[in-house]
Motif scaffolding. Structure first.
Motif, PDB file in Angstrom:
ATOM      1  N   ASP A   6     -23.757 -37.429   7.483  1.00 49.74           N
ATOM      2  CA  ASP A   6     -23.656 -36.059   7.984  1.00 49.74           C
ATOM      3  C   ASP A   6     -25.037 -35.443   8.188  1.00 49.74           C
ATOM      4  O   ASP A   6     -25.310 -34.831   9.230  1.00 49.74           O
ATOM      5  CB  ASP A   6     -22.833 -35.227   6.999  1.00 49.74           C
ATOM      6  CG  ASP A   6     -22.626 -33.799   7.488  1.00 49.74           C
ATOM      7  OD1 ASP A   6     -22.377 -33.614   8.695  1.00 49.74           O
ATOM      8  OD2 ASP A   6     -22.726 -32.876   6.667  1.00 49.74           O
ATOM      9  N   ARG A   7     -25.922 -35.614   7.228  1.00 52.89           N
ATOM     10  CA  ARG A   7     -27.237 -34.998   7.320  1.00 52.89           C
ATOM     11  C   ARG A   7     -28.083 -35.605   8.443  1.00 52.89           C
ATOM     12  O   ARG A   7     -28.679 -34.886   9.246  1.00 52.89           O
ATOM     13  CB  ARG A   7     -27.977 -35.126   5.984  1.00 52.89           C
ATOM     14  CG  ARG A   7     -29.335 -34.406   5.988  1.00 52.89           C
ATOM     15  CD  ARG A   7     -29.979 -34.398   4.626  1.00 52.89           C
ATOM     16  NE  ARG A   7     -30.403 -35.734   4.202  1.00 52.89           N
ATOM     17  CZ  ARG A   7     -29.801 -36.447   3.260  1.00 52.89           C
ATOM     18  NH1 ARG A   7     -28.739 -35.968   2.641  1.00 52.89           N
ATOM     19  NH2 ARG A   7     -30.245 -37.644   2.933  1.00 52.89           N
ATOM     20  N   HIS A   8     -28.117 -36.917   8.520  1.00 55.77           N
ATOM     21  CA  HIS A   8     -28.974 -37.568   9.508  1.00 55.77           C
ATOM     22  C   HIS A   8     -28.447 -37.380  10.938  1.00 55.77           C
ATOM     23  O   HIS A   8     -29.176 -36.961  11.835  1.00 55.77           O
ATOM     24  CB  HIS A   8     -29.083 -39.067   9.200  1.00 55.77           C
ATOM     25  CG  HIS A   8     -30.074 -39.399   8.141  1.00 55.77           C
ATOM     26  ND1 HIS A   8     -31.399 -39.657   8.406  1.00 55.77           N
ATOM     27  CD2 HIS A   8     -29.932 -39.508   6.795  1.00 55.77           C
ATOM     28  CE1 HIS A   8     -32.027 -39.924   7.281  1.00 55.77           C
ATOM     29  NE2 HIS A   8     -31.159 -39.838   6.280  1.00 55.77           N
ATOM     30  N   ARG A  34     -22.037 -40.321  -1.323  1.00 57.08           N
ATOM     31  CA  ARG A  34     -23.445 -40.389  -0.937  1.00 57.08           C
ATOM     32  C   ARG A  34     -23.588 -40.910   0.494  1.00 57.08           C
ATOM     33  O   ARG A  34     -24.405 -40.403   1.271  1.00 57.08           O
ATOM     34  CB  ARG A  34     -24.224 -41.270  -1.914  1.00 57.08           C
ATOM     35  CG  ARG A  34     -24.245 -40.731  -3.332  1.00 57.08           C
ATOM     36  CD  ARG A  34     -25.028 -41.641  -4.264  1.00 57.08           C
ATOM     37  NE  ARG A  34     -24.915 -41.198  -5.661  1.00 57.08           N
ATOM     38  CZ  ARG A  34     -25.459 -41.834  -6.693  1.00 57.08           C
ATOM     39  NH1 ARG A  34     -26.167 -42.936  -6.484  1.00 57.08           N
ATOM     40  NH2 ARG A  34     -25.298 -41.378  -7.920  1.00 57.08           N
ATOM     41  N   SER A  68     -26.215 -35.383  12.216  1.00 54.04           N
ATOM     42  CA  SER A  68     -26.004 -34.018  12.699  1.00 54.04           C
ATOM     43  C   SER A  68     -27.312 -33.308  13.014  1.00 54.04           C
ATOM     44  O   SER A  68     -27.317 -32.321  13.751  1.00 54.04           O
ATOM     45  CB  SER A  68     -25.235 -33.200  11.654  1.00 54.04           C
ATOM     46  OG  SER A  68     -23.957 -33.743  11.429  1.00 54.04           O
ATOM     47  N   SER A  69     -28.421 -33.791  12.451  1.00 53.42           N
ATOM     48  CA  SER A  69     -29.662 -33.030  12.553  1.00 53.42           C
ATOM     49  C   SER A  69     -30.726 -33.659  13.441  1.00 53.42           C
ATOM     50  O   SER A  69     -31.669 -32.971  13.835  1.00 53.42           O
ATOM     51  CB  SER A  69     -30.254 -32.822  11.154  1.00 53.42           C
ATOM     52  OG  SER A  69     -30.602 -34.073  10.571  1.00 53.42           O
ATOM     53  N   ASP A  88     -31.866 -44.624   3.329  1.00 58.49           N
ATOM     54  CA  ASP A  88     -31.290 -43.667   2.386  1.00 58.49           C
ATOM     55  C   ASP A  88     -30.027 -44.221   1.729  1.00 58.49           C
ATOM     56  O   ASP A  88     -29.751 -43.946   0.560  1.00 58.49           O
ATOM     57  CB  ASP A  88     -30.981 -42.343   3.086  1.00 58.49           C
ATOM     58  CG  ASP A  88     -32.218 -41.464   3.222  1.00 58.49           C
ATOM     59  OD1 ASP A  88     -33.280 -41.847   2.698  1.00 58.49           O
ATOM     60  OD2 ASP A  88     -32.123 -40.402   3.871  1.00 58.49           O
ATOM     61  N   LEU A 142     -22.553 -38.075   2.912  1.00 61.80           N
ATOM     62  CA  LEU A 142     -23.535 -36.993   3.015  1.00 61.80           C
ATOM     63  C   LEU A 142     -24.780 -37.438   3.782  1.00 61.80           C
ATOM     64  O   LEU A 142     -25.358 -36.658   4.541  1.00 61.80           O
ATOM     65  CB  LEU A 142     -23.900 -36.485   1.620  1.00 61.80           C
ATOM     66  CG  LEU A 142     -22.765 -35.765   0.869  1.00 61.80           C
ATOM     67  CD1 LEU A 142     -23.191 -35.459  -0.565  1.00 61.80           C
ATOM     68  CD2 LEU A 142     -22.353 -34.492   1.597  1.00 61.80           C
ATOM     69  N   HIS A 143     -25.195 -38.677   3.614  1.00 66.11           N
ATOM     70  CA  HIS A 143     -26.331 -39.180   4.382  1.00 66.11           C
ATOM     71  C   HIS A 143     -25.990 -39.222   5.875  1.00 66.11           C
ATOM     72  O   HIS A 143     -26.803 -38.849   6.719  1.00 66.11           O
ATOM     73  CB  HIS A 143     -26.722 -40.573   3.892  1.00 66.11           C
ATOM     74  CG  HIS A 143     -27.415 -40.580   2.569  1.00 66.11           C
ATOM     75  ND1 HIS A 143     -28.422 -39.696   2.249  1.00 66.11           N
ATOM     76  CD2 HIS A 143     -27.252 -41.367   1.464  1.00 66.11           C
ATOM     77  CE1 HIS A 143     -28.847 -39.934   1.022  1.00 66.11           C
ATOM     78  NE2 HIS A 143     -28.146 -40.943   0.513  1.00 66.11           N
TER      79      HIS A 143
END
Length: 314
Positions: free
Chosen positions: A75-77, A69, A79-80, A94, A72-73
């Motif tokens: 990577d998502r935050h 978890r 990277s975007s 998160d 993934l948080h």
């Protein structure tokens, strides 16, 4: 191979161990991810980063946290969206939301090199400089703190060595142009431009300023502003593209900014104390001496209540 939707995979992290106990921090380090940082012109600069992500394990009866978890948080935050205080706070929120039954606080560290194009001192050239950057964010009991760390290379010329060199030059002048004798201006001018005239030079060395600041809330991420503030205080940051006119300008800057490590630390201290975006700071000036094999070091802190102590040397 198809996945059976009724199939339940084991989760041994939820199985209590005999040696139960709460843990201060559990997480992952050296996560590779790209980050984007706002440049002064509003554009975004991307850099490869290494990230450490952590939460506490507040429940003594649970074996482990959900590492995936956190990953993934991150990577998502990262990277975007660009790196900002708000984006880092959302990331930590998160972390905690995804560990609501396990954790009460979270932290993240992001390390990368910030690449900046710098103009030459005198010529029309420019070149790239990298500044190592660390961001350390923490969310604990609803309180968010963010620290920014960077390191800046500069040149330092020793005031004591400069004074001793001037004395030797004076003595050489007295021998070459004795009292009572004729002193021709052109002869003196030629002498000053010769190795016979300038018989000694002060020692100088590459030096390093490591600065760690705790940022006040309500501001953007002032990475380049902090670098410019420190370089402006020191006045002799190392250069990139250097032609002869740039080297001469750099020699002039060094001659006009003689400094011990104590002087460098006090210059930075004064500059940081006057910036409202900085709630607290710790700094270290290290001069990698050319005279001897050990370094000269000075440390200064703002040291507000609950902040960096005067004994901090990390």
């Amino acid at each position: 191979m198809t996945t059976n939707p009724a199939r339940v995979m084991p989760d041994v992290a939820n199985v209590a161990e005999a040696a139960a106990g709460r843990l201060d921090w559990v997480g992952m380090d050296e996560i590779a991810v790209p980050v984007r940082v706002a440049a002064p012109d509003g554009s975004l600069v991307q850099a490869p980063a290494r990230v450490a992500a952590w939460v506490d394990l507040a429940r003594a009866d649970v074996r482990g946290i959900h590492m995936s978890r956190l990953y993934l948080h991150v990577d998502r935050h990262l990277s975007s969206e660009p790196l900002t205080p708000c984006s880092l706070r959302r990331l930590l929120r998160d972390f905690l939301d995804s560990h609501a039954e396990l954790s009460t606080r979270a932290r993240v560290s992001v390390r990368f090199d910030h690449l900046v194009r710098r103009p030459a001192l005198s010529s029309a050239n420019s070149g790239w400089k990298t500044y190592p950057v660390e961001l350390h964010a923490r969310l604990d009991g609803g309180e968010f703190t963010l620290e920014l760390v960077t390191e800046i290379a500069y040149s330092s010329t020793c005031p004591a060595s400069a004074a001793l060199a001037r004395q030797l030059i004076q003595e050489q002048f007295a021998r070459t142009f004795p009292a009572g004798g004729p002193t021709d201006r052109d002869a003196v001018l030629a002498w000053l431009g010769s190795t016979d005239g300038i018989v000694a030079t002060p020692h100088a060395q590459r030096s390093s300023a490591r600065v760690r600041v705790r940022l006040a809330p309500g501001f953007d991420l002032p990475i380049l502003d902090l670098v410019d503030l420190v370089e402006g205080a020191l006045k002799t940051p190392v250069q990139t593209a250097v032609k002869r006119e740039d080297e001469q300008a750099f020699a002039l800057l060094n001659g006009q900014n003689l400094m011990f490590c104590e002087d460098a630390a006090r210059r930075m201290q004064s500059a940081l104390e006057g910036d409202e975006r900085i709630a607290d700071f710790w700094l270290r000036a290290s001069h990698f001496e050319s005279l001897h094999p050990h370094d000269a070091v000075a440390v200064a802190t703002k040291g507000v209540a609950g902040g960096y102590g005067a004994a901090s040397f990390d």
